[in-house]
Scaffold this active site. Structure first.
Site, mmCIF file in Angstrom:
data_model
loop_
_atom_site.group_PDB
_atom_site.id
_atom_site.type_symbol
_atom_site.label_atom_id
_atom_site.label_comp_id
_atom_site.label_asym_id
_atom_site.label_seq_id
_atom_site.Cartn_x
_atom_site.Cartn_y
_atom_site.Cartn_z
ATOM 1 C CB CYS A 245 3.731 53.510 -24.420
ATOM 2 S SG CYS A 245 4.458 52.760 -25.886
ATOM 3 C CG ASP B 97 5.749 54.658 -35.194
ATOM 4 O OD1 ASP B 97 5.761 55.479 -36.123
ATOM 5 O OD2 ASP B 97 6.626 54.616 -34.314
ATOM 6 C CG HIS C 1 9.314 61.647 -32.653
ATOM 7 N ND1 HIS C 1 9.123 61.034 -33.868
ATOM 8 C CD2 HIS C 1 9.078 60.711 -31.709
ATOM 9 C CE1 HIS C 1 8.815 59.768 -33.660
ATOM 10 N NE2 HIS C 1 8.785 59.546 -32.369
ATOM 11 C CD GLU D 255 6.711 51.192 -32.491
ATOM 12 O OE1 GLU D 255 6.243 52.303 -32.239
ATOM 13 O OE2 GLU D 255 7.890 50.889 -32.241
HETATM 14 C C1 PEP Z 1 4.505 55.039 -30.744
HETATM 15 O O1 PEP Z 1 4.857 54.850 -31.914
HETATM 16 O O2 PEP Z 1 3.314 55.087 -30.378
HETATM 17 C C2 PEP Z 1 5.523 55.262 -29.700
HETATM 18 C C3 PEP Z 1 5.194 55.337 -28.435
HETATM 19 O O3 PEP Z 1 6.810 55.420 -30.127
HETATM 20 P P1 PEP Z 1 7.356 56.793 -30.740
HETATM 21 O O4 PEP Z 1 6.275 57.813 -30.627
HETATM 22 O O5 PEP Z 1 8.564 57.173 -29.962
HETATM 23 O O6 PEP Z 1 7.657 56.401 -32.135
HETATM 24 MG MG MG Z 2 6.914 54.401 -32.333
#
Ligand code: PEP
Ligand code: MG
Length: 583
Positions: free
Chosen positions: A521, A474, A207, A450
């Site tokens: 996403c 994920d 993140h 995910e």
């Molecule tokens: C993902 O897991 O691709 C996602 C968009 O969520 P995050 O990156 O916030 O876990």
């Molecule tokens: Mg995610």
């Protein structure tokens, strides 16, 4: 002497600037910039902390029993001497006065400077005094904590070094170097002026890396011992394309990277002309390019690059770094409403809180007690474990939906029972609002895909939800059993693994067949090397950082989905999809 450190490239471009080291202390220390009128009070805070520790140590000395070992008294003397040493006090003042660091940051920075001097000492006894210094600094920090009051970081800038850059009227860019940065730390730095950053740990879709990408600054993570090797104020170059950090570059290297930096700026300038161009492929397919945001004000950069909506509002960033006090319904409602109104009638997809694993609520909550946090109580599991907290968020989102088009997105679902509990809590939130006579709006409901289990039970998901959004970050982590934040397995984190592609392709195909919306996403959506493949697999909606939208749009404008479809199938069937893609 010039040397380089290698890591993982996570955000593109070149940054050149002076290193600002965020020292890692065993204590949880806040790092922020103060304003110049706070300089004296910050110096006073350190002085007060230090004096309190001096008093404490002197009292200990006086109260020491007669038969105490004399080494103990000598040790207290050493601690008192270190505390009152000029190198410590004048250095701390320098970081506060000249750099506008907050008191704790100044103290830990000066500690790092002095401890490196200790490291270089020949005499073993003196070298070992570093541990004593660490103890007294921690004592002072402990005294100061609690009295600290973080302020919003104003920009801080320094004059450029004349011998390196010609125009000394321009400010020197600063580059952040840290062992690790929590997402909450990153948010705080988001408001300040760093031109790039380097961390010792982290993977491509950790993140911290994601926030760097959203800040659109060059970044390298997983650079192992960078924060040990680079010193405060060193000139460094971050090559965010290659994942290399060059320390103390020679004039020739500087000139080369200066040139590349300007090329990058020209490329951005050229792409910016696509802002108002509709994202339509050569064969007339309209592609939806949406923005991923972390905070309501991120809608501004999203609109600036022509995003046609928000495909992922990571609401957990509203919950982070708050030291246990979560945002109440009103605060959340105002934040979601600001994002909805900020998008001026375009749709906003708000994802319910996704904390846990590498997104702790705050540093103090970083819960190492769980054996395997990525497989633990995160995302929807955390929300369902605290229905009152979840209902508060759902009511706030429902109320914001009265101000524009809102989609509600649920992260990390895997079980039918979780889906049913979530839907019943959404109904319950509506009933609560009805009972209070509160206004709320309609929502489209979406689930993130995910976890492989979700991708393998799409029919169940499509029975309940209006749309799906593929969280590839994920999905890759859980399909390949690779911790997305662990740099030691980053080379195995592969978006093009045939198993990952199969799950992504099937999800897109199933949604298309049933006429349900589907988007990606995760970070794959913003990777221009993958745009053609995803188009060929039938994807028509991509959500990514605003900084990536125009480059992806350029790929879309050059693509012919009719031709890409059969090619994408050969990539999907290949044992080594990456080599087919490269052809
Ligand atoms: C993902 O897991 O691709 C996602 C968009 O969520 P995050 O990156 O916030 O876990
Ligand atoms: Mg995610």
């Amino acid at each position: 002497m010039t040397f380089s450190v290698h890591g993982i490239p996570v955000a593109r471009g070149v940054a050149i600037g002076r290193a600002v080291i965020v020292a890692s202390s065993r204590l949880d220390v806040a790092h922020y910039f103060i304003t110049s009128d706070q300089v004296e009070s910050e110096i006073d805070r350190v002085r007060a902390g230090r004096n309190a520790v001096v008093d404490e140590l002197q009292r200990l000395q006086q109260e020491m029993p007669k038969d105490a070992p004399h080494e103990l008294a000598a040790l207290l003397d050493v601690h008192l001497m270190l505390l009152q040493d000029e190198a410590l006090t004048s250095g701390v003042k320098h970081w506060i006065r000249d750099r506008l660091y907050n008191a704790e940051w100044a103290l830990t920075t000066q500690f790092e400077v002095i401890s490196r001097q200790f490291d270089e000492m020949e005499d073993e006894y003196l070298r070992e005094r570093k541990a004593d210094l660490e103890q007294v600094v921690e004592r002072v920090l402990r005294r100061m904590l609690g009295a600290a009051s973080p302020v919003v970081a104003p920009p801080v800038r320094h004059k450029r070094q004349q011998d390196l850059l010609l125009d000394d009227t321009v400010d020197v860019p600063l580059v952040l170097v840290a062992h690790d940065l929590s997402p909450a730390d990153m948010l705080q730095f988001k408001q300040s002026v760093f031109a790039g950053f380097v961390t010792d740990v982290g993977g491509k879709t950790s993140h911290t890396a994601i926030v760097a990408r959203s800040m659109d600054i060059p970044a390298v993570v997983g650079a192992r011992s960078a924060s040990q090797l680079i010193r405060q104020d060193d000139w460094i170059i971050i090559d965010g394309d290659a994942g290399v950090v060059i320390v103390d570059p020679s004039p020739i290297i500087l000139a080369e990277y200066g040139f590349r930096q300007r090329q990058g700026e020209l490329e951005r300038e050229r792409l910016s002309r696509l802002r108002n161009t509709a994202a339509i492929t050569l064969d007339g397919q309209r592609i939806e390019l949406l923005a991923n945001i972390e905070m309501p004000d991120d809608t501004l950069p999203a609109l600036k690059v022509g995003a046609v909506g928000v495909g992922l509002f990571r609401s957990e960033f509203l919950f982070m770094g708050r030291h246990g006090r979560l945002p109440d319904e009103e605060e959340q409602y105002q934040a979601y409403r600001r994002a909805v109104e900020g998008m001026q009638g375009l749709p906003v997809t708000i994802r319910t809180v996704d904390v846990g694993a590498d997104k702790p609520l705050d540093d103090a909550h970083h819960d190492d007690a769980h054996l395997n946090p990525a497989l633990g109580l995160r995302a929807i599991r955390w929300s369902l474990a605290d229905p009152a907290m979840f209902l508060t968020q759902l009511r706030a989102i429902l109320r914001a939906a009265a101000h524009g088009q809102v989609n509600l997105l649920i992260p990390m679902l895997a079980h039918g029972s979780e889906i049913r509990q979530t839907l019943s809590l959404i109904d319950h939130a509506r009933v609560q609002l009805d009972n209070q006579g509160m206004v709320y709006g309609p929502l489209k409901l979406g689930a993130m895909i995910e976890i492989p289990a979700a991708a393998l039970t799409l029919k169940l998901f499509l029975k309940y939800f209006d749309f799906l959004s593929i969280g590839t970050n994920d999905l890759i982590q859980y399909t390949l059993a690779i911790d997305r934040a662990d740099e030691s397995v980053a080379h195995l984190y592969d978006p093009l693994h045939p198993a990952v592609l199969r799950l992504v392709a099937d999800t897109i195909a199933e949604c298309n067949a049933q006429g349900k919306g589907v988007s990606v996403c995760g970070e794959m959506a913003g990777d221009t090397a993958l745009t053609r493949l995803l188009l060929g697999l039938g994807l028509r909606s991509f959500s990514m950082h605003p900084a990536q939208i125009l480059a992806v749009k350029q790929e879309v404008l050059r693509a012919d989905t009719g031709k890409l479809r059969p090619w994408a199938q050969t990539v999907l069937e290949a044992d080594e999809p990456a080599s087919v893609l490269a052809r």
